[in-house]
Design a protein around this motif. Structure first.
Motif, short mmCIF file in Angstrom:
data_model
loop_
_atom_site.label_atom_id
_atom_site.label_comp_id
_atom_site.label_asym_id
_atom_site.label_seq_id
_atom_site.Cartn_x
_atom_site.Cartn_y
_atom_site.Cartn_z
N ASP A 101 0.85 -1.18 0.00
CA ASP A 101 0.00 0.00 0.00
C ASP A 101 0.90 1.24 0.00
N ASN A 102 0.31 2.38 -0.31
CA ASN A 102 1.10 3.60 -0.39
C ASN A 102 1.38 4.22 0.98
N ASP A 103 0.73 3.73 2.04
CA ASP A 103 1.09 4.18 3.38
C ASP A 103 2.53 3.76 3.69
N ARG A 104 2.78 2.49 3.51
CA ARG A 104 4.14 1.97 3.75
C ARG A 104 5.14 2.59 2.77
N LEU A 105 4.74 2.72 1.51
CA LEU A 105 5.62 3.33 0.51
C LEU A 105 6.02 4.74 0.92
N SER A 106 5.06 5.52 1.41
CA SER A 106 5.37 6.90 1.78
C SER A 106 6.34 6.96 2.96
N ALA A 107 6.23 6.01 3.88
CA ALA A 107 7.16 5.97 5.01
C ALA A 107 8.55 5.58 4.55
N ILE A 108 8.62 4.64 3.61
CA ILE A 108 9.92 4.23 3.06
C ILE A 108 10.58 5.39 2.32
N VAL A 109 9.78 6.14 1.56
CA VAL A 109 10.31 7.32 0.87
C VAL A 109 10.80 8.34 1.89
N THR A 110 10.04 8.54 2.96
CA THR A 110 10.44 9.48 4.01
C THR A 110 11.80 9.10 4.59
N ALA A 111 11.96 7.80 4.88
CA ALA A 111 13.24 7.33 5.42
C ALA A 111 14.35 7.48 4.41
N LEU A 112 14.06 7.18 3.16
CA LEU A 112 15.07 7.21 2.10
C LEU A 112 15.64 8.61 1.90
N ILE A 113 14.78 9.62 1.94
CA ILE A 113 15.22 10.99 1.65
C ILE A 113 15.54 11.80 2.91
N GLY A 114 15.43 11.17 4.08
CA GLY A 114 15.70 11.90 5.32
C GLY A 114 14.65 12.95 5.61
N GLY A 115 13.39 12.65 5.30
CA GLY A 115 12.30 13.58 5.58
C GLY A 115 12.11 13.76 7.07
N ASP A 116 11.61 14.93 7.49
CA ASP A 116 11.39 15.14 8.92
C ASP A 116 9.92 15.18 9.30
N LEU A 117 9.01 15.04 8.32
CA LEU A 117 7.58 14.94 8.62
C LEU A 117 6.88 14.18 7.52
N LEU A 118 6.04 13.23 7.92
CA LEU A 118 5.17 12.50 6.99
C LEU A 118 3.73 12.77 7.37
N ILE A 119 2.93 13.21 6.42
CA ILE A 119 1.51 13.43 6.64
C ILE A 119 0.74 12.41 5.81
N LEU A 120 -0.02 11.55 6.49
CA LEU A 120 -0.86 10.57 5.81
C LEU A 120 -2.30 11.08 5.79
N LEU A 121 -2.81 11.39 4.62
CA LEU A 121 -4.19 11.81 4.49
C LEU A 121 -5.04 10.58 4.19
#
Length: 287
Positions: free
Chosen positions: A161-181
């Motif tokens: 699912d794209n929930d997990r994908l978005s978290a993986i992308v966040t980790a990959l790019i060193g994001g500091d905030l993930l917002i799941l709508l």
């Protein structure tokens, strides 16, 4: 305490926003909700104007394909799902690029498979591509490559699912905030659609086994795939990688602006960086 932690969200500079199919489409027909997409793009463009970097993880390819092909039902077979995605991904990106351009922003398409992430060389290349895209001032629009992602094809498993994908992308790019709508206001002690006594949880300092036990599959949409268990899995990845995460209701995309202003919207999961964080571990486990 929560208000203090919410105020810290104002300082976030690299933000990943995930929006699901149910938040992008009309509930009656499954067709793309262009008015909502335009509002989403306007809000993201304004975040860029504030000097933030934004990555958008967007579902909706299959729904857009259904609309383009004149079908109203979800696909019955894997081949049909992949065919809808092939048509719909191009249609979806056309919409994003056209409207982003109206706000003087450039959208860039990034399609990922799980195989991209588990292979060291391709993961490194993907990371470099994201960095360069953000350096160039673009807004990467990410989706799973549904035309090839399936556990039935060797070595090309799916994220699920794209929930997990978005978290993986966040980790990959060193994001500091993930917002799941999502189609729910946040985390509850039980499914609020079935249990009126379910209690809303506004702040999760740490994801304990008790919280994970609340992660029943609770998606009530005919177009989405991720339930609360998927969102908790995403929260585990994002917070362990050092990013805060908020689950909020995507019915009104203006909630993004409210979250970034420090308002108490949705459920906030606090970052607790894991010094032994290994993305491969999360790619190959349920949580």
């Amino acid at each position: 305490m929560q208000n203090k932690e919410r105020q810290m969200l104002k300082q976030k500079k690299r933000v990943v926003i995930k929006i699901g199919s149910s938040s992008l489409t009309h509930s009656e027909t499954g067709a793309l909700n262009l008015l909502k997409i335009e509002r989403l793009i306007r809000l993201i463009s304004d975040l860029r104007g504030e000097g933030r970097e934004v990555v958008l993880v967007s579902s909706g390819a299959i729904a857009a394909g259904r609309q383009a092909l004149g079908h109203t039902r979800k696909p019955d077979s894997l081949a049909q799902k992949q065919a809808y995605a092939a048509v719909g991904q191009a249609r979806l990106m056309m919409v994003y690029q056209k409207i982003f351009a109206e706000y003087n922003q450039t959208a860039a398409q990034v399609l990922l498979t799980k195989d991209t992430m588990v292979n060291d060389a391709s993961r490194y290349n993907a990371q470099n591509t994201f960095e360069e895209l953000l350096k160039l001032g673009t807004i990467p629009v990410v989706n799973e490559n549904d035309t090839v992602s399936t556990s039935e094809i060797p070595y090309v498993d799916s994220f699920g699912d794209n929930d997990r994908l978005s978290a993986i992308v966040t980790a990959l790019i060193g994001g500091d905030l993930l917002i799941l709508l999502s189609d729910i206001d946040g985390l509850y002690t039980d499914d609020p659609r079935k249990n009126p006594q379910a209690r809303f949880i506004g702040l999760v300092p740490e994801i304990t086994p008790e919280f994970l036990s609340m992660g029943k599959s609770t998606s009530g949409s005919s177009v989405g795939t991720g339930g609360m268990s998927a969102k908790l899995a995403a929260a585990r990845i994002a917070t362990d990688s050092g990013a805060d995460m908020v689950i909020a209701n995507g019915d009104h995309v203006e909630v993004i602006q409210q979250i970034m202003a420090g308002e108490e919207k949705g459920t906030l999961f606090l970052a607790h960086p894991n010094l032994d964080f290994d993305l491969m571990h999360y790619l190959n486990s349920e949580y």
